[in-house]
Design an enzyme around this catalytic site. Structure first.
Site, PDB file in Angstrom:
ATOM      1  N   LYS A 129       0.742  -0.947   0.110  1.00 52.32           N
ATOM      2  CA  LYS A 129      -0.080  -0.068  -0.087  1.00 52.32           C
ATOM      3  C   LYS A 129       0.976   1.315   0.055  1.00 52.32           C
ATOM      4  O   LYS A 129       1.978   1.009   0.447  1.00 52.32           O
ATOM      5  CB  LYS A 129      -1.034  -0.254   1.230  1.00 52.32           C
ATOM      6  CG  LYS A 129      -1.957   0.747   0.987  1.00 52.32           C
ATOM      7  CD  LYS A 129      -3.185   0.116   0.269  1.00 52.32           C
ATOM      8  CE  LYS A 129      -4.606   0.527   0.119  1.00 52.32           C
ATOM      9  NZ  LYS A 129      -5.493  -0.039  -0.693  1.00 52.32           N
ATOM     10  N   ASP A 169      -6.543   4.717  -4.599  1.00 54.88           N
ATOM     11  CA  ASP A 169      -7.525   4.341  -3.416  1.00 54.88           C
ATOM     12  C   ASP A 169      -8.169   5.695  -3.266  1.00 54.88           C
ATOM     13  O   ASP A 169      -8.455   6.543  -4.148  1.00 54.88           O
ATOM     14  CB  ASP A 169      -6.552   4.088  -2.224  1.00 54.88           C
ATOM     15  CG  ASP A 169      -7.239   3.825  -1.116  1.00 54.88           C
ATOM     16  OD1 ASP A 169      -7.699   4.389   0.036  1.00 54.88           O
ATOM     17  OD2 ASP A 169      -7.355   2.061  -0.881  1.00 54.88           O
TER      18      ASP A 169
END
Length: 448
Positions: A129, A169
């Protein structure tokens, strides 16, 4: 937090001590370790061979400055991050988040969750991430482009189609992905599938935009049907108004539900007649306006400032699709009191531990994020496959793959929970099923 296994409890204490002031990461690790007590007791090699100690420690953390120039010629410096958490079953895969709240702890929490989510899809992708504490809201396209180019000028050194494949995201949509991919292509002088969520004209996949929201409803539908329930005729409360919320709303409506709420960071709307989704898409995807503008077109609907009140709305099914820890104990109690019988997480870890405990104790069907919102990363992996083949699948083909993946994912999580004496506990089942595949790969490698 006390875990009912001395080793795992000590490991949790070490995680907290080594990662101070990172409550989201602590929460994510604690939730997984609690579920794994019967697994490590049945398989002590996971402890003795070092798997448990390795899996809570990222393989690599990249942290860097991102200088950029605004329209007035002022120089700003943000922080960029990429946590490459675990590559035991494939290249790191996970989104980039651009939001002022981003810091190392948030990125580690998201990357840790991504390990098990990606494993659950059955596809060969590891967990990672990234992101930056940059807020694209209110910035011009030129400013966003400058930021993205500066961000990628550092990140490109550490990613690649067989190493690490980022995606979008919160705060990173099609515009940002385009700028990031363009800079990567310029710097590397190659056209590869190194980012997913790309535009359809340059390697993107049909159904990727819809995937997380659709996948959420496919998973929830399996859970509901196993309990003798369905979306048909149900009143559904959804939080958020980004991609996940919009396409969860769309699929829930296709399943016969009446979606009555949506929200953004300013507040939420309640429309007893059912959300006008084309209007929400226009407001959020085209005009980039606040959700409050909905009542200008539908004055019979209600707008309420603040987001927490969305869970006070009577509903049968709740789909939290906004952000982490948005549904707390008070929200859970309100849902229970109003007769809600199912909650499925569309955002990453949107329910607090206390809320999850209350929902499960009340017999509310609960679908955890690492399983229920895995549709996005699953379709990202399908995009990677299409890029590797230099080929495109139709929307219907991708959607059918997605539905199959989410159905299998549900069955695997359900079976894992039952195997370890926790039948019906999908949160534990998802943790176990996701963990075992990664852990067995790590055992096969030796000390990694």
């Amino acid at each position: 937090m006390r875990i009912a296994n001395d080793y795992l409890n000590g490991l949790m204490e070490r995680v907290i001590a080594r990662n101070p002031a990172e409550p989201e990461f602590h929460q994510a690790v604690g939730e997984v370790l609690t579920s794994l007590v019967p697994v490590v007791e049945a398989n002590p090699a996971y402890i003795t061979e070092g798997v448990m100690d390795c899996i809570v420690e990222p393989e690599r953390i990249i942290k860097f400055r991102v200088p950029w120039e605004d329209e007035q010629g002022n120089i700003h410096v943000n922080r960029g991050f990429r946590v490459q958490f675990n590559s035991a079953i494939g290249p790191y895969k996970g989104g980039l988040r651009f939001h002022p709240t981003v810091y190392e702890g948030i990125v580690k929490f998201l990357g840790f969750e991504q390990i098990f989510k990606n494993s659950l899809t059955g596809l060969p992708i590891g967990g990672g991430k990234g992101g930056a504490d940059f807020d694209p809201k209110g910035r011009s396209d030129l400013e966003v482009m400058r930021f993205c180019q500066s961000f990628m000028t550092e990140l490109f050194k550490y990613i690649g189609p067989d190493t690490d494949v980022p995606a979008g995201d919160i705060g990173v949509g099609s515009r940002e992905i385009g700028y990031l991919f363009g800079q990567y292509k310029r710097l590397r002088n190659e056209f590869t599938g190194v980012l997913t969520g790309k535009g359809l004209t340059y390697g993107g996949s049909l159904a990727r935009t819809e995937a997380t929201g659709y996948g959420l409803c496919y998973f929830a539908d399996c859970m509901l049907r196993d309990a003798g329930r369905s979306f048909d005729g149900a009143a559904v409360a959804i939080s958020g108004s980004g991609n996940v919320a919009i396409y969860a709303c769309e699929k829930a409506a296709q399943f016969g539900a009446r979606v009555v709420t949506m929200s953004d960071s300013g507040g939420f709307i309640y429309d007893k007649n059912g959300i006008d989704l084309p209007l929400v898409k226009e407001l959020k995807e085209v005009r980039r306006q606040r959700i409050s503008a909905y009542v200008d077109v539908h004055p019979e609907a209600e707008y309420h400032p603040g987001c927490a009140g969305v869970w006070q709305t009577p509903c049968d099914i709740a789909l939290p699709c906004a952000t982490q820890n948005e549904l707390d104990l008070n929200g859970a109690r309100a849902l229970i009191g109003n007769g809600c019988y199912a909650v499925a997480e569309g955002a990453n870890m949107p329910c607090t531990p206390e809320a999850v405990e209350a929902l499960q104790a009340a017999g509310v069907l609960f679908a955890p994020a690492k399983a229920a919102n895995a549709g996005g990363v699953a379709t990202s992996a399908l995009e990677m496959s299409q890029n590797s083949m230099r080929f495109y699948w139709t929307f219907e083909e991708v959607d059918e793959h997605l539905k199959t993946i989410m159905t299998d994912l549900y069955r695997n999580a359900s079976a894992a929970a039952a195997q370890y004496g926790m039948a019906g506990n999908l949160a534990a089942g998802a943790n176990i099923a996701g963990f075992v595949k990664v852990a067995d790969a790590m055992l096969a490698y030796g000390i990694v």
